[in-house]
Design a protein around this motif. Sequence first.
Motif, short mmCIF file in Angstrom:
data_model
loop_
_atom_site.label_atom_id
_atom_site.label_comp_id
_atom_site.label_asym_id
_atom_site.label_seq_id
_atom_site.Cartn_x
_atom_site.Cartn_y
_atom_site.Cartn_z
N THR A 63 25.06 14.41 -8.94
CA THR A 63 26.13 13.50 -9.34
C THR A 63 27.29 14.36 -9.80
O THR A 63 27.11 15.29 -10.57
CB THR A 63 25.69 12.55 -10.47
OG1 THR A 63 24.57 11.80 -10.03
CG2 THR A 63 26.80 11.61 -10.88
N VAL A 64 28.47 14.04 -9.30
CA VAL A 64 29.68 14.78 -9.67
C VAL A 64 30.46 13.96 -10.68
O VAL A 64 30.79 12.80 -10.43
CB VAL A 64 30.55 15.07 -8.42
CG1 VAL A 64 31.85 15.76 -8.83
CG2 VAL A 64 29.79 15.89 -7.41
N HIS A 65 30.73 14.56 -11.82
CA HIS A 65 31.58 13.97 -12.85
C HIS A 65 32.89 14.74 -12.80
O HIS A 65 33.08 15.73 -13.51
CB HIS A 65 30.91 14.07 -14.22
CG HIS A 65 29.63 13.30 -14.31
ND1 HIS A 65 29.60 11.95 -14.57
CD2 HIS A 65 28.34 13.69 -14.12
CE1 HIS A 65 28.34 11.54 -14.56
NE2 HIS A 65 27.57 12.57 -14.29
N GLU A 66 33.77 14.29 -11.90
CA GLU A 66 34.99 15.03 -11.57
C GLU A 66 35.89 15.28 -12.77
O GLU A 66 36.40 16.38 -12.95
CB GLU A 66 35.76 14.29 -10.48
CG GLU A 66 36.86 15.11 -9.87
CD GLU A 66 37.47 14.43 -8.66
OE1 GLU A 66 38.70 14.53 -8.53
OE2 GLU A 66 36.73 13.81 -7.87
N GLN A 67 36.09 14.28 -13.60
CA GLN A 67 37.00 14.45 -14.75
C GLN A 67 36.46 15.48 -15.74
O GLN A 67 37.23 16.17 -16.38
CB GLN A 67 37.24 13.12 -15.46
CG GLN A 67 38.09 12.18 -14.63
CD GLN A 67 38.38 10.89 -15.36
OE1 GLN A 67 37.61 10.45 -16.21
NE2 GLN A 67 39.51 10.29 -15.03
N ALA A 68 35.15 15.60 -15.86
CA ALA A 68 34.55 16.57 -16.77
C ALA A 68 34.28 17.91 -16.10
O ALA A 68 33.87 18.86 -16.77
CB ALA A 68 33.24 16.01 -17.33
N CYS A 69 34.48 17.99 -14.78
CA CYS A 69 34.20 19.21 -14.00
C CYS A 69 32.73 19.64 -14.16
O CYS A 69 32.42 20.82 -14.30
CB CYS A 69 35.13 20.35 -14.40
SG CYS A 69 36.86 19.99 -14.06
N ILE A 70 31.84 18.63 -14.15
CA ILE A 70 30.41 18.87 -14.32
C ILE A 70 29.64 18.27 -13.16
O ILE A 70 29.95 17.18 -12.70
CB ILE A 70 29.90 18.26 -15.65
CG1 ILE A 70 30.48 19.04 -16.83
CG2 ILE A 70 28.38 18.23 -15.71
CD1 ILE A 70 30.15 18.44 -18.17
N MET A 71 28.62 19.00 -12.71
CA MET A 71 27.68 18.48 -11.72
C MET A 71 26.34 18.30 -12.40
O MET A 71 25.88 19.17 -13.13
CB MET A 71 27.55 19.44 -10.53
CG MET A 71 28.76 19.47 -9.68
SD MET A 71 28.41 20.32 -8.14
CE MET A 71 29.93 20.06 -7.27
N GLU A 72 25.74 17.17 -12.15
CA GLU A 72 24.45 16.80 -12.73
C GLU A 72 23.43 16.84 -11.61
O GLU A 72 23.59 16.16 -10.60
CB GLU A 72 24.63 15.40 -13.30
CG GLU A 72 23.44 14.65 -13.71
CD GLU A 72 23.86 13.21 -14.04
OE1 GLU A 72 23.10 12.32 -13.62
OE2 GLU A 72 24.90 12.98 -14.70
N LEU A 73 22.40 17.67 -11.76
CA LEU A 73 21.39 17.82 -10.71
C LEU A 73 20.01 17.48 -11.27
O LEU A 73 19.65 17.95 -12.35
CB LEU A 73 21.34 19.26 -10.19
CG LEU A 73 22.46 19.72 -9.28
CD1 LEU A 73 23.70 20.04 -10.07
CD2 LEU A 73 22.01 20.92 -8.49
N PRO A 74 19.23 16.67 -10.54
CA PRO A 74 17.85 16.49 -10.95
C PRO A 74 17.14 17.84 -10.89
O PRO A 74 17.40 18.66 -9.99
CB PRO A 74 17.28 15.54 -9.88
CG PRO A 74 18.48 14.88 -9.27
CD PRO A 74 19.58 15.89 -9.35
N ALA A 75 16.27 18.11 -11.84
CA ALA A 75 15.62 19.43 -11.94
C ALA A 75 14.86 19.81 -10.68
O ALA A 75 14.81 20.98 -10.33
CB ALA A 75 14.70 19.46 -13.16
N GLU A 76 14.31 18.83 -9.95
CA GLU A 76 13.54 19.18 -8.76
C GLU A 76 14.41 19.74 -7.63
O GLU A 76 13.90 20.36 -6.71
CB GLU A 76 12.70 18.01 -8.24
CG GLU A 76 13.49 16.83 -7.75
CD GLU A 76 13.66 15.74 -8.78
OE1 GLU A 76 14.13 14.65 -8.40
OE2 GLU A 76 13.34 15.94 -9.96
#
Length: 127
Positions: A85-98
């Motif tokens: 999941t890309v959180h563009e405003q926060a410049c963060i990518m969220e990845l499931p650990a697997e």
Amino acid sequence: MSNGPFYQGGCSCGAVSLMATGTPLGTVNCDCEDCRKADGSATALMFWPEVAVQFATGLDELERQHASHGGDQYRCRHCEEWVLTVHEQACIMELPAEVLPEVTEPVVDGTALLVRLGHRRGKPAVN
């Protein structure tokens, strides 16, 4: 990408592969509605700076949808696995650990990031 540890991973069918360098900003088990959809239990998440994640193959194999907690969620169109999941405003990518199973080093607890990114209701933690 930054210097430091280097990790490779991707979806379960292999159509999408990615690389991450450095250390995640945080990790957490999330039990919001989106994160429980796959198997009914909490999902282990890792948060990475956007600049630390690059796709090796399969960028064209991703389907985008808006996540209910915010951001754009990407799934492999073949195996339907949630890749990030890309959180563009926060410049963060969220990845499931697997997606990046090689990551084993201890990292900062990302609970405050869940609040900031909309997984949890309430005020962001102040450090």
